[in-house]
Design a protein around this motif. Structure first.
Motif, PDB file in Angstrom:
ATOM      1  N   PRO A  50       5.431 -97.167  34.499  1.00 36.31           N
ATOM      2  CA  PRO A  50       4.372 -96.644  33.623  1.00 36.31           C
ATOM      3  C   PRO A  50       4.334 -95.124  33.558  1.00 36.31           C
ATOM      4  CG  PRO A  50       3.436 -97.636  35.609  1.00 36.31           C
ATOM      5  CD  PRO A  50       4.888 -97.991  35.590  1.00 36.31           C
ATOM      6  N   VAL A  51       4.872 -94.453  34.573  1.00 38.19           N
ATOM      7  CA  VAL A  51       4.785 -92.989  34.521  1.00 38.19           C
ATOM      8  C   VAL A  51       5.591 -92.429  33.353  1.00 38.19           C
ATOM      9  CG1 VAL A  51       4.448 -92.810  37.025  1.00 38.19           C
ATOM     10  CG2 VAL A  51       6.724 -92.411  36.051  1.00 38.19           C
ATOM     11  N   GLU A  52       6.492 -93.216  32.801  1.00 36.93           N
ATOM     12  CA  GLU A  52       7.267 -92.701  31.668  1.00 36.93           C
ATOM     13  C   GLU A  52       6.418 -92.572  30.408  1.00 36.93           C
ATOM     14  OE1 GLU A  52      10.851 -95.297  31.710  1.00 36.93           O
ATOM     15  OE2 GLU A  52      11.770 -93.448  32.450  1.00 36.93           O
ATOM     16  N   LEU A  53       5.251 -93.211  30.398  1.00 36.66           N
ATOM     17  CA  LEU A  53       4.382 -93.115  29.220  1.00 36.66           C
ATOM     18  C   LEU A  53       3.920 -91.679  28.995  1.00 36.66           C
ATOM     19  CD1 LEU A  53       2.216 -96.329  29.714  1.00 36.66           C
ATOM     20  CD2 LEU A  53       4.104 -95.994  28.109  1.00 36.66           C
ATOM     21  N   GLY A  54       3.739 -90.926  30.082  1.00 39.06           N
ATOM     22  CA  GLY A  54       3.317 -89.529  29.942  1.00 39.06           C
ATOM     23  C   GLY A  54       4.374 -88.714  29.217  1.00 39.06           C
ATOM     24  N   ALA A  55       5.615 -88.861  29.669  1.00 43.99           N
ATOM     25  CA  ALA A  55       6.714 -88.125  29.037  1.00 43.99           C
ATOM     26  C   ALA A  55       6.888 -88.580  27.585  1.00 43.99           C
ATOM     27  CB  ALA A  55       8.006 -88.332  29.826  1.00 43.99           C
ATOM     28  N   LEU A  56       6.683 -89.865  27.353  1.00 43.59           N
ATOM     29  CA  LEU A  56       6.798 -90.381  25.982  1.00 43.59           C
ATOM     30  C   LEU A  56       5.712 -89.765  25.093  1.00 43.59           C
ATOM     31  CD1 LEU A  56       8.272 -92.365  24.080  1.00 43.59           C
ATOM     32  CD2 LEU A  56       6.612 -94.106  24.757  1.00 43.59           C
ATOM     33  N   ALA A  57       4.467 -89.726  25.605  1.00 42.04           N
ATOM     34  CA  ALA A  57       3.358 -89.166  24.822  1.00 42.04           C
ATOM     35  C   ALA A  57       3.606 -87.693  24.502  1.00 42.04           C
ATOM     36  CB  ALA A  57       2.039 -89.322  25.579  1.00 42.04           C
ATOM     37  N   LEU A  58       4.269 -87.007  25.413  1.00 42.48           N
ATOM     38  CA  LEU A  58       4.546 -85.579  25.204  1.00 42.48           C
ATOM     39  C   LEU A  58       5.855 -85.354  24.448  1.00 42.48           C
ATOM     40  CD1 LEU A  58       3.418 -84.351  28.715  1.00 42.48           C
ATOM     41  CD2 LEU A  58       2.455 -83.563  26.551  1.00 42.48           C
ATOM     42  N   GLY A  59       6.569 -86.435  24.155  1.00 39.17           N
ATOM     43  CA  GLY A  59       7.786 -86.314  23.360  1.00 39.17           C
ATOM     44  C   GLY A  59       8.957 -85.720  24.114  1.00 39.17           C
ATOM     45  N   VAL A  60       8.978 -85.879  25.436  1.00 38.92           N
ATOM     46  CA  VAL A  60      10.088 -85.301  26.195  1.00 38.92           C
ATOM     47  C   VAL A  60      10.921 -86.360  26.924  1.00 38.92           C
ATOM     48  CG1 VAL A  60       9.094 -83.012  26.519  1.00 38.92           C
ATOM     49  CG2 VAL A  60       8.546 -84.816  28.151  1.00 38.92           C
ATOM     50  N   LEU A  61      10.665 -87.630  26.618  1.00 37.01           N
ATOM     51  CA  LEU A  61      11.470 -88.683  27.248  1.00 37.01           C
ATOM     52  C   LEU A  61      12.809 -88.757  26.520  1.00 37.01           C
ATOM     53  CD1 LEU A  61      10.982 -90.675  29.561  1.00 37.01           C
ATOM     54  CD2 LEU A  61      10.347 -92.393  27.853  1.00 37.01           C
ATOM     55  N   ASP A  62      13.911 -88.926  27.271  1.00 33.50           N
ATOM     56  CA  ASP A  62      15.206 -88.953  26.581  1.00 33.50           C
ATOM     57  C   ASP A  62      15.340 -90.229  25.750  1.00 33.50           C
ATOM     58  OD1 ASP A  62      16.469 -91.112  28.060  1.00 33.50           O
ATOM     59  OD2 ASP A  62      16.635 -89.721  29.745  1.00 33.50           O
ATOM     60  N   SER A  63      16.326 -90.235  24.859  1.00 37.11           N
ATOM     61  CA  SER A  63      16.343 -91.298  23.852  1.00 37.11           C
ATOM     62  C   SER A  63      16.608 -92.674  24.467  1.00 37.11           C
ATOM     63  CB  SER A  63      17.365 -90.984  22.760  1.00 37.11           C
ATOM     64  OG  SER A  63      18.605 -90.684  23.355  1.00 37.11           O
ATOM     65  N   ASP A  64      17.452 -92.746  25.494  1.00 38.88           N
ATOM     66  CA  ASP A  64      17.691 -94.046  26.142  1.00 38.88           C
ATOM     67  C   ASP A  64      16.409 -94.623  26.721  1.00 38.88           C
ATOM     68  OD1 ASP A  64      20.299 -93.892  25.519  1.00 38.88           O
ATOM     69  OD2 ASP A  64      21.043 -93.503  27.568  1.00 38.88           O
ATOM     70  N   ARG A  65      15.694 -93.765  27.500  1.00 39.71           N
ATOM     71  CA  ARG A  65      14.468 -94.246  28.128  1.00 39.71           C
ATOM     72  C   ARG A  65      13.384 -94.528  27.073  1.00 39.71           C
ATOM     73  NH1 ARG A  65      15.220 -97.062  31.461  1.00 39.71           N
ATOM     74  NH2 ARG A  65      12.955 -97.104  31.742  1.00 39.71           N
ATOM     75  N   THR A  66      13.381 -93.729  26.011  1.00 44.51           N
ATOM     76  CA  THR A  66      12.400 -93.971  24.944  1.00 44.51           C
ATOM     77  C   THR A  66      12.606 -95.361  24.355  1.00 44.51           C
ATOM     78  OG1 THR A  66      12.264 -91.626  24.427  1.00 44.51           O
ATOM     79  CG2 THR A  66      11.536 -93.154  22.712  1.00 44.51           C
ATOM     80  N   ARG A  67      13.880 -95.699  24.091  1.00 50.53           N
ATOM     81  CA  ARG A  67      14.160 -97.042  23.551  1.00 50.53           C
ATOM     82  C   ARG A  67      13.707 -98.120  24.526  1.00 50.53           C
ATOM     83  NH1 ARG A  67      18.520 -94.664  21.068  1.00 50.53           N
ATOM     84  NH2 ARG A  67      19.865 -94.886  22.897  1.00 50.53           N
ATOM     85  N   ALA A  68      14.014 -97.921  25.791  1.00 51.83           N
ATOM     86  CA  ALA A  68      13.654 -98.930  26.788  1.00 51.83           C
ATOM     87  C   ALA A  68      12.139 -99.111  26.867  1.00 51.83           C
ATOM     88  CB  ALA A  68      14.213 -98.537  28.158  1.00 51.83           C
ATOM     89  N   VAL A  69      11.405 -97.974  26.885  1.00 55.22           N
ATOM     90  CA  VAL A  69       9.953 -98.067  26.999  1.00 55.22           C
ATOM     91  C   VAL A  69       9.364 -98.682  25.730  1.00 55.22           C
ATOM     92  CG1 VAL A  69       7.814 -96.755  27.250  1.00 55.22           C
ATOM     93  CG2 VAL A  69       9.811 -96.132  28.602  1.00 55.22           C
TER      94      VAL A  69
END
Lengths: 242, 172
Positions: free
Chosen positions: A23-42
């Motif tokens: 779930p901690v990846e949601l923060g990076a996703l909300a801020l638009g800094v998650l890399d594209s692989d992890r973004t797809r996975a999330v």
């Protein structure tokens, strides 16, 4: 506040399929800094997890609100030049000169009085703090000392003394001094002198809930013997020894 | 003099933010210095605002600057033609006031964060850095930056929900 203290008790922190998604990846996703692989996975996970979708919506709402804060608001410290400070002090002095001159820092009251007040109890630490101590935006300083204790009946203070080069910052929270008192925070030196670090007028709310008063004094950090609060007329309300 | 110590302390801690903000709003360094000086004088005249232990000192200072800038811009605009205030201008001012209230509340929430949490939001949101860049600036692993952004945003959410009034009610 530590990272580990946050998610406790939040039923949404654990997604229904642990191991597939953190779930901690949601923060990076909300801020638009998650890399594209992890973004797809999330995003794949979000398609099947309503609680994470709600979580993400909330976090995005928070990031939208961050846009209301001017970026300059996070700059700390003084400007490069003292020009404005010097001009301001000149204006203050010329305005003050027209009024009554304020007294200079005086000797602290007799040692006997100090000892009597100390009998009220002095503790180092914040174990008995009724409310969290709020230190101002600059954040805690290295080597800061926290003093806490009681003074005359009903009066308590927490003081944070932070060393600087040849002087100290002092951040105090004082509660219980009756409304309408003109008070001073005094940094005490080992030789028994006192340097006024700040002054204020107590309010009814400050008497009840405490007043945050910050200041600074030219006292060498290793010469600080304690912090006191007294009225302008010299009445001691609380003295805490470092 | 204790008054001077207070102004010194304010300048030392908030001066850079005040001057940078005023300079951006006015686009004029000399005018910005005047505004910061006036804001410091107001702080000196109203020390209770700085010392009541409630709210954000910096939020108050930046709000004063914003108001002084607004007054200046309006005075400058009104000087040539003595324009009577229209409903249109007051609507703009109301929006402006709402925005100030919001920014002060959000700033308070930011100041309430731990240094670690505020640090990652500063790097990522305000400085526009990537997780990797923020990690090298802060000297911590990228995974830590990632988790801190999450916990920082959660802490902000809780803080803003508690204060209410910003459309965050019921989300905690």
């Amino acid at each position: 506040m530590t990272d580990s203290s946050i998610p406790t008790g939040n039923p949404r922190a654990g997604p229904p399929d642990p191991g597939r998604h953190d779930p901690v990846e949601l923060g990076a996703l909300a801020l638009g800094v998650l890399d594209s692989d992890r973004t797809r996975a999330v995003e794949a996970h979000l398609a099947s997890c309503a609680s994470c979708r709600r979580d993400l919506e909330d976090l995005i709402a928070v990031t939208d609100l961050l846009g209301e804060v001017p970026p300059e608001a996070l700059l700390d410290g003084p400007p490069d030049s003292d020009l404005v400070l010097r001009r301001t002090l000149r204006q203050m002095r010329s305005e003050t000169a027209a009024r009554r001159r304020r007294r200079l820092p005086r000797l602290v009251a007799a040692a006997a009085a100090v000892v009597a007040l100390l009998a009220g109890g002095v503790a180092i630490g914040r174990a008995t703090a009724p409310e969290p101590v709020v230190v101002t935006a600059a954040g805690p300083q290295a080597g800061a000392v926290v003093l806490q204790g009681e003074g005359v009946p009903g009066v308590s203070m927490t003081a944070v003394v932070s060393p600087a080069a040849g002087w100290v910052r002092v951040s105090t929270n004082v509660r219980g001094i009756r409304a309408g008192e003109r008070c001073e925070v005094v940094v005490l030196t080992r030789s028994g002198l006192g340097e006024v670090a700040a002054s204020w007028l107590t309010s009814a709310r400050g008497e009840r809930e405490g007043t945050q008063v910050d200041g600074a004094a030219i006292v060498a950090p290793d010469d600080v013997a304690g912090v006191a609060v007294r009225s302008e007329s010299g009445e001691e309300f609380v003295v805490l020894r470092a | 003099m204790p008054d001077e110590a207070l102004v010194h302390a304010v300048y030392r801690e908030h001066g850079r933010a005040m001057l940078a903000y005023a300079t951006r709003l006015l686009g004029d360094g000399a005018a910005a210095e005047d505004v910061v000086q006036e804001a410091l004088i107001r702080a000196w005249r109203h020390p209770e605002v700085l010392t009541n232990g409630k709210g954000s000192i910096r939020g108050w200072l930046l709000t004063v600057i914003r108001n002084l800038v607004t007054d200046r811009v309006r005075a400058r605009a009104a000087r040539p033609t003595e324009v009577v205030e229209t409903p249109g201008t007051s609507a703009v001012e109301r929006d402006h006031a709402d925005q100030v209230v919001t920014s002060v509340t959000v700033l308070e929430a930011l100041e309430g964060l731990s240094d670690d949490h505020r640090g990652v939001l500063d790097q990522i949101y305000f400085q526009g850095r990537s997780l990797g860049e923020a990690a090298s600036v802060l000297g911590i692993p990228a995974g830590t930056v990632k988790s801190r952004t999450y916990y920082a945003l959660q802490a902000m959410r809780r803080s803003l929900s508690r204060d209410g009034g910003l459309g965050m009610e019921g989300t905690a």
